[in-house]
Scaffold this active site. Structure first.
Site, mmCIF file in Angstrom:
data_model
loop_
_atom_site.group_PDB
_atom_site.id
_atom_site.type_symbol
_atom_site.label_atom_id
_atom_site.label_comp_id
_atom_site.label_asym_id
_atom_site.label_seq_id
_atom_site.Cartn_x
_atom_site.Cartn_y
_atom_site.Cartn_z
ATOM 1 C CG HIS A 143 -1.652 1.245 1.484
ATOM 2 N ND1 HIS A 143 -2.959 1.430 1.093
ATOM 3 C CD2 HIS A 143 -1.277 2.410 2.099
ATOM 4 C CE1 HIS A 143 -3.359 2.648 1.444
ATOM 5 N NE2 HIS A 143 -2.358 3.249 2.062
ATOM 6 C CD GLU A 144 1.990 3.437 3.732
ATOM 7 O OE1 GLU A 144 2.205 4.509 3.128
ATOM 8 O OE2 GLU A 144 1.026 3.282 4.503
ATOM 9 C CG HIS B 100 0.274 6.204 -0.512
ATOM 10 N ND1 HIS B 100 -0.814 6.882 -1.016
ATOM 11 C CD2 HIS B 100 -0.158 5.646 0.661
ATOM 12 C CE1 HIS B 100 -1.849 6.746 -0.205
ATOM 13 N NE2 HIS B 100 -1.473 5.993 0.827
ATOM 14 C CD GLU C 232 -4.794 6.448 2.280
ATOM 15 O OE1 GLU C 232 -4.694 5.230 2.551
ATOM 16 O OE2 GLU C 232 -3.814 7.221 2.283
#
EC number: 3.4.24.-
Length: 299
Positions: free
Chosen positions: A145-146, A149, A224
């Protein structure tokens, strides 16, 4: 105390950069006896609006390390740190970005964040609590997930959006103050006066700043979902869903993330009230889990 010092240092850097830029551009004062010079006002607001966001972006890794106590892993000291480095390296390669710095910060809440001024010079950090309580496949999903980003350039885009909105907040606040001053002025008398003018500017900036915050929060929530989708692609939908479900179970724990980093953390808890959700940087975890399940079903 450290956070206060960092805040003051950042603001002094913004003022210094903006002042030097305005001097180099030869920008005239935007407020004179004839009223507002719109060109000078727009340049003034743009320089100060963007300077704040860009300075914060360029020092974001340093600020994150200092404010969270993140310890960057240069040489792994144990199997957990070695696994963490290897996993981030694998995910970064899959995402097509350079290996970011990897760190651990001493928080008991399960959380993680990514920051950095560009996708090839980033920092990905996880909390000690996350490593202690999550299964390896769930930690991998959080890291994915990071990495999502970072690969999406979310830090840069959010800084640019914030800078543009800062510009218009400052610009329209001063236009409103000038309009009020002109309305109250009769010939050469009356008007707001020096203190009244800036009082109106401050009130207008608060009002326009709230509107800008809603726009920034909307974009933050949107990214997100994109990062969740990237995490699901890199680590698997099931692992990403399980990781979010585990985070949901911990939302009652106190959040130890500094305010400056909440937008870049994987979770900031659940917001149930309408106003809280309007200004929230993250969608409710239930909505994020539902979106992942619907995406997996369509596939």
């Amino acid at each position: 105390m450290l956070r206060i010092i960092l805040f003051l240092a950042t603001n002094l850097a913004v003022i210094l950069v903006a002042s030097i830029t305005l001097r180099l551009l030869g920008v005239e004062p935007y407020l004179n006896a004839n009223g507002l010079n719109m060109n000078s006002l727009l340049i003034f607001c743009f320089v100060f609006g963007m300077a704040g966001s860009l300075v914060s972006l360029f020092i974001s890794k340093w600020m994150a390390k200092k404010s969270t106590g993140t310890q960057v892993i240069d040489t792994p000291r144990n199997d957990t740190e070695r696994w963490l480095l290897d996993t981030v390296a694998e995910l970064a390669q899959q995402a097509g970005i350079k290996m970011p710095e990897v760190g651990i910060f001493p928080a008991q809440q399960s959380n993680a964040f990514a920051t950095g001024w560009n996708k090839n010079d980033a920092l990905v950090a996880v909390s000690a609590g996350l490593l202690n309580r999550m299964r390896p496949e769930e930690v991998r999903a959080v890291l994915a997930h990071e990495i999502g980003h970072v690969a999406n350039g979310d830090m840069v885009t959010l800084a640019l959006i914030q800078g543009v909105l800062n510009t218009f907040v400052m610009f329209f606040a001063r236009v409103v103050a000038q309009v009020v001053d002109s309305f109250l002025r009769r010939d050469d008398s009356g008007g707001l006066g020096f203190m009244g003018y800036f009082a109106v500017v401050i009130v207008a900036e608060i009002v326009f700043g709230l509107i800008a915050s809603v726009i920034v929060a909307w974009f933050s929530r949107f990214r997100e979902y994109r990062a969740d989708a990237a995490g699901a692609t890199l680590a698997g939908s099931g692992a990403m869903i399980n990781a979010l479900a585990r985070l949901k179970a911990e939302t009652q724990m106190p959040d130890q993330m500094p305010d400056t980093l909440t937008a870049f953390a994987i979770t900031t808890g659940q917001s149930r009230k309408i106003m809280e959700r309007l200004f929230a940087s993250h969608p409710p975890l239930d909505d994020r889990i539902r979106a992942l399940k619907e995406s997996a079903y369509r596939q």
